[in-house]
Design a protein around this motif. Structure first.
Motif, PDB file in Angstrom:
ATOM      1  N   LYS B 556      38.303  31.243  49.510  1.00 11.81           N
ATOM      2  CA  LYS B 556      39.382  30.447  48.922  1.00 11.81           C
ATOM      3  C   LYS B 556      39.506  30.728  47.428  1.00 11.81           C
ATOM      4  O   LYS B 556      40.599  30.820  46.891  1.00 11.81           O
ATOM      5  CB  LYS B 556      39.115  28.958  49.164  1.00 11.81           C
ATOM      6  N   GLN B 557      38.329  30.849  46.780  1.00 10.62           N
ATOM      7  CA  GLN B 557      38.362  31.158  45.344  1.00 10.62           C
ATOM      8  C   GLN B 557      38.955  32.541  45.107  1.00 10.62           C
ATOM      9  O   GLN B 557      39.778  32.728  44.224  1.00 10.62           O
ATOM     10  CB  GLN B 557      36.953  31.116  44.760  1.00 10.62           C
ATOM     11  N   CYS B 560      42.694  32.902  44.754  1.00  7.30           N
ATOM     12  CA  CYS B 560      43.481  32.386  43.629  1.00  7.30           C
ATOM     13  C   CYS B 560      42.937  32.781  42.260  1.00  7.30           C
ATOM     14  O   CYS B 560      43.521  32.447  41.247  1.00  7.30           O
ATOM     15  CB  CYS B 560      43.611  30.872  43.730  1.00  7.30           C
ATOM     16  N   GLU B 561      41.816  33.511  42.228  1.00  8.75           N
ATOM     17  CA  GLU B 561      41.282  33.873  40.914  1.00  8.75           C
ATOM     18  C   GLU B 561      42.075  35.014  40.294  1.00  8.75           C
ATOM     19  O   GLU B 561      42.261  36.059  40.925  1.00  8.75           O
ATOM     20  CB  GLU B 561      39.800  34.273  41.037  1.00  8.75           C
ATOM     21  N   GLU B 562      42.489  34.814  39.056  1.00  9.51           N
ATOM     22  CA  GLU B 562      43.282  35.824  38.341  1.00  9.51           C
ATOM     23  C   GLU B 562      42.587  37.179  38.325  1.00  9.51           C
ATOM     24  O   GLU B 562      43.170  38.199  38.618  1.00  9.51           O
ATOM     25  CB  GLU B 562      43.467  35.418  36.880  1.00  9.51           C
ATOM     26  N   GLN B 588      48.007  28.139  47.466  1.00 10.38           N
ATOM     27  CA  GLN B 588      47.151  27.881  46.317  1.00 10.38           C
ATOM     28  C   GLN B 588      46.209  26.723  46.662  1.00 10.38           C
ATOM     29  O   GLN B 588      46.412  26.050  47.665  1.00 10.38           O
ATOM     30  CB  GLN B 588      48.033  27.552  45.105  1.00 10.38           C
TER      31      GLN B 588
END
Lengths: 214, 805
Positions: B556-557, B560-562, B588
């Motif tokens: 999940k991280q 969405c991590e840039e 998100q």
């Protein structure tokens, strides 16, 4: 329940798994496997005993529903060697007015003489009115065959990727295979061919199933 | 006499801190748990302690003093060799034996006549030893039990077996020391408590070793042609072949045995030069061939080995330079484990190549890399109240020495698994063994365990004892048939249900060869070599595993991590993300996505919680149940680690779903419990339970089946219990296990708490999205229905046998 006609005779396919032959007032039963539960238990496998009692309950209901003059067992009446279940069965046979015939099957290892002693007629197969009754499926040019042994079932499909396996009466042009009457018996899945007819048994209803649709 | 330290010096090694800590604690008589990664020298940390103590005594009594339990047979071989070498050089009189399922009859007899100082064994084989009459005598000198790779056993029924063995043996020898070796787990205290039991005298030793693990994704040149689904990954074969050719020795890990067979075949097809230096290794291959492969690997005779988890653990193959993982490893722990196969020397770095079999797995690759940075493997959920394992254990004691229920009961309550076992259920279990039911019934001839005059429970019937001895062990499989050439020579085993589908003359692939079935005879499959190009590949059941909670969080991280946008994986994924966003969205953290679309198959409703396979399986059932209460409907469900799908022949309305707030946390427990009862989820769990508890007898290995008229499938048992004895503890266990593992220690509650804070986004799509693709094409499905069987049948049809078959 489903009433069908074969060779001008009428047969009722009953949700219990039995077939009633109206003209001869005969109830056909295949693969009862009496004593199967007892046999497992005797060998240390604890199948619930209640599963065995289902036979007598089902048969009592059938006696109330049809004017049965004769029971015709299509083999595998007893699952294995003698156990206490035999005593129960003997007591039940004594109470019956109808006559009884056993077509021997592969599981019937109890000697024929013992069945005859309590009043059952034991035969390898039976021919009557253009019908042939045996335990194993077989082909007869002149006769229509009623048999058991297979414990037939079919796989049904439906939209939404639905699937179901159900016991059935499996009819091909010259033969009808009965579902197993006994509880705790299992299924063998058959794939029908062109010309076969399948009557699925839910235990409540017997329903003819459409074939193919591809 | 040399000491352990001197021996280390002679090898040119310097003891590491954790090794010295173990030696010291062991010398002080402590129990303990060592957390250390594979290949760090952990075996010597424990064995050194044991030897140090043994060196103080010149003349040792005859009898086993040290038991070493490992989860894998291949690992047992390694441990036996390593410990024997060290022992021989320090105390030449002492021997280390090995006892596993592979040990021959004559070797077993020899071990019985002349027991050695140490014994390396598996949980199953140890139980076999407990089924002998004189086992208290054969263990009378036992000082220590070491359980290796405890994290692999923890959270499995084999772990429960180990718990029972330890509690039982400790009741005879209260001074017995117990040590565990495990990878680093999140909840170390729980892992220790389960293994060591309720004792005070323990230490925890942590090895401070960070292995450098490099992960490289194998990326295709062109993402446009990258498949959205699939599990084979064959399209990337050229890249794999290049890696193989570049390195001295490569291990290729696959997730299933079928996949293993296919990759082996395709590699050989692509490069015929590999013949002779390529091999295959999986659990169904005959032991002789397996041992040969392991040996050839060590001798540097092989360039590439395609394998399954059978080569996961411990085994030291120093020549291996390179590892390839095909498809999702399903957990950080397993991935680290596998990466550790290369550069298998203390402090050496490892490289593993990850081959995504479909687009979604590229996201996983990134998540895995983040997980490795943290160097922590996932926690395991321990089993509670495994009555099946307990019944098997009771039978094991009953066929040997027998047991006194009153004495055994408190011992069992001391184990973690059975800490809540009460008098009532204990009596139920005893009744089950002695009477086969809870009330004595007229006419009943049940026979299994007898009660002797002094109250001992013991099996007197020889047939029953023999059947139990042959079916011991908790690893469950379908009946296995041996594959043999007509002229002799075993190739391995295959599950019965696969062979049952074959006719004589059919060709199938096994152990890398195409084989023609001649006939089946006495539990053996007789084959000859075939030149036919067309063949079937056997599938083996039970290959499906779930993402851990840990990996789902990482996933999940990752989404969405840039910083991940710059990774080669995400760059490669750009076209997939583009397509996903055109039809739907990439959810998100504050969004919960539901997609609905229609295909020829029906109406698909796809949910994306990203919580892992296990949670999704339970959740799918739960949601299907809630929807099915609105009106009669039948669902076919599929699930993977990203989400789940409800497929139905009629749609349910978006507004009905949202207005009725079906994603609510309210009544979560009750609804899940009810959905388990309605659906068939527990049925699959019952399969294992029926085999372990001895209800289903699998037939005698290597012998013609003599259990005539006694074979029956677990499904049949499930049905009779459901219909006639629903309060049966084994049936109840199936429901409880399904519930516990569905809830995952309260994780399910957390999931619904999260959803409550999320915005629910329902997208009606014109066609399947990339995210949904692996789900809707999955053919392994569950079902749940609120329609009557009779109504459903009316909508169904038969498929005819195809002409010419």
């Amino acid at each position: 329940m489903k009433r069908i006609k074969i060779k001008e005779n009428h047969f009722v396919l009953h949700p219990s798994g039995a077939v009633f032959w109206e003209e001869q007032k005969t109830l056909l039963l295949a693969d009862v496997h009496l004593g199967k539960v007892a046999h497992f238990r005797k060998n240390g496998i604890a199948v619930p005993r209640k599963a065995e009692g289902a036979f007598y309950q089902k048969i009592t209901a059938l006696l109330a529903e049809f004017p049965i003059a004769r029971f015709l067992f299509l083999g595998d009446l007893f699952h294995s060697f003698q156990n206490n279940e035999w005593l129960l069965f003997t007591a039940w046979v004594k109470q019956q007015k109808a006559s009884m015939v056993l077509v021997e099957g592969n599981h019937d290892v109890i000697p024929a003489a013992q069945f005859e002693e309590i009043g059952l007629q034991v035969v390898d197969q039976l021919m009557e009115e253009g019908f042939y009754f045996s335990h194993f499926p077989t082909k007869k040019e002149t006769h229509f065959v009623f048999c058991g042994h297979v414990h037939p079932g079919v796989k049904l499909k439906g939209s939404g990727l639905q699937q179901m396996k159900m016991p059935c009466f499996f009819q091909s042009p010259q033969q009808m295979i009965l579902p197993a009457f006994g509880a705790f018996t299992g299924l063998h899945i058959l794939t029908p061919k062109e010309g076969d007819q399948v009557y699925v048994n839910t235990g409540k209803e017997v329903t003819e199933i459409r074939e193919n649709k591809i | 006499m040399t000491t352990v330290r001197q021996w280390f010096k002679a090898q040119g090694w310097t003891p590491q801190a954790f090794q010295k800590d173990c030696w010291k604690a062991y010398g002080e008589g402590k129990n303990g748990m060592l957390h250390a990664p594979t290949g760090s020298g952990k075996t010597f940390a424990l064995w050194g302690g044991i030897l140090q103590e043994a060196l103080k005594i010149k003349k040792h009594p005859v009898g086993i003093q040290a038991l070493w339990i490992t989860p894998l047979r291949a690992l047992a071989v390694e441990i036996q060799q390593a410990t024997q070498r060290m022992t021989s050089e320090l105390h030449p009189d002492l021997n280390i034996a090995m006892r596993t399922g592979d040990t021959s009859q004559s070797e077993r007899a020899k071990q019985k006549r002349k027991p050695s100082f140490g014994l390396v064994t598996t949980p199953e084989s140890l139980h076999v030893l407990l089924s002998t009459k004189d086992h208290p005598k054969s263990f009378q000198h036992l000082k220590v039990i070491v359980v290796d790779e405890w994290h692999e056993l923890l959270g499995t029924k084999r772990g429960v077996q180990v718990e029972l063995t330890i509690a039982y043996l400790r009741s005879f020898f209260p001074e017995l020391k117990v040590w565990g070796i495990s990878a680093t787990l999140g909840d170390k205290d729980l892992a220790r408590e389960i293994l060591l039991g309720p004792i005070e005298n323990y230490v925890t030793v942590n090895a401070q070793i960070k292995k450098k693990i490099k992960v490289k994704s194998i990326l295709p040149k062109n993402m446009e042609s990258f498949p959205w689904r699939g599990h084979l990954g064959i399209h990337l074969l050229p890249q794999v072949l290049k890696l193989v050719q570049k390195n001295k020795t490569t291990l290729i890990f696959t997730n299933t045995r079928a996949q293993c067979e296919i990759w082996f075949h395709r590699l050989l097809e692509a490069d015929s030069n590999l013949a002779g230096s390529i091999a295959m290794h999986h659990g169904s291959i005959d032991k002789k061939i397996r041992l040969w492969v392991e040996d050839a690997l060590r001798q540097e005779q092989l360039k590439v080995v395609v394998c399954t988890s059978s080569l996961d653990l411990g085994v030291d193959f120093s020549p291996v330079e390179n590892c390839v993982q095909i498809g999702s490893p399903k957990g950080v722990g397993r991935f680290i484990q596998r990466a550790g196969r290369s550069g298998h020397r203390p402090k050496a770095g490892s490289t593993i190549h990850f081959l995504p079999t479909h687009a979604m797995e590229l996201i996983e690759s990134v998540a895995l890399q983040r997980g490795i940075e943290q160097q922590q493997i996932e926690d395991r959920i321990p089993f509670l109240n495994s009555y099946d394992v307990l019944l098997q254990f009771l039978m094991t004691l009953a066929v040997g020495k027998g047991f006194q229920p009153k004495e055994l009961f408190p011992i069992l309550q001391n184990t973690f698994c059975f800490q809540t076992l009460d008098e009532e259920r204990w009596q139920w279990l005893l009744n089950f063994l002695v009477k086969g039911s809870q009330s004595l019934e007229h006419y009943d001839e049940y026979k299994k365990v007898n009660v002797l005059e002094d109250g001992t429970l013991k099996v007197l019937n020889k047939g029953i004892a023999m059947r139990h001895r042959l079916s011991m062990g908790t690893i469950v499989s379908d009946a296995n048939l041996k594959i043999r050439y007509q002229k002799g020579g075993y190739l391995g085993t295959v599950e019965e249900w696969f062979v049952a589908k074959l006719k004589p003359g059919d060709v199938f692939t096994f152990s890398g060869r195409n084989l023609e079935l001649i006939r089946m005879h006495n539990m053996e499959v007789i084959v000859r070599k075939s030149k036919s190009k067309k063949s079937r590949i056997p599938a083996w059941m039970g290959g499906r595993m779930s993402f851990s909670a840990h990996l789902s969080d990482l996933l999940k991280q990752a989404l969405c991590e840039e910083r991940n946008l710059e990774t080669p994986e995400f760059k490669a994924l750009a076209p997939v993300f583009y397509q996903q966003q055109r039809e739907s969205i990439i959810p998100q953290p504050n969004q919960f996505l539901i997609e609905r679309f229609q295909t020829r198959e029906g109406y698909h409703t796809v949910f994306y919680p990203f919580e892992g396979y296990a949670i999704h399986e339970a959740m799918a059932s739960l949601m299907a149940y809630r929807v099915s209460l609105l009106s009669p409907i039948t669902f076919s469900m599929s699930f993977n680690d990203y989400g789940f799908e409800l497929l139905s022949d009629q749609p349910f309305a978006k507004d009905d779903f949202l207005d009725n707030n079906l994603l609510t946390l309210d009544h979560l427990h009750e609804d899940l419990e009810k959905s388990i009862n309605v659906s068939e989820m527990a049925r699959r769990r019952f399969r294992d339970i029926a085999v372990i508890s001895g209800l289903v007898f699998q037939g005698f290995p290597n012998k013609p089946i003599k259990a005539k008229h006694l074979q029956s499938g677990s499904q049949l048992f499930y049905d009779v219990f459901k219909d006639y004895e629903p309060d049966n503890l084994l049936y109840q266990q199936a429901l409880e296990e399904t519930f516990d593992h569905g809830m995952e220690n309260g994780r399910m509650t957390q999931v619904f708490e999260n959803i409550a804070g999320q915005e629910i986004i329902w997208r009606d799509c014109s066609q399947p999205t990339p995210f949904s693709f692996p789900l809707i094409t999955d053919r392994i499905r569950s079902k749940l229905s609120s329609e009557s069987v009779e109504d459903r049948i009316k909508k169904m049809y038969l498929q005819l046998e195809k002409a010419g078959e």
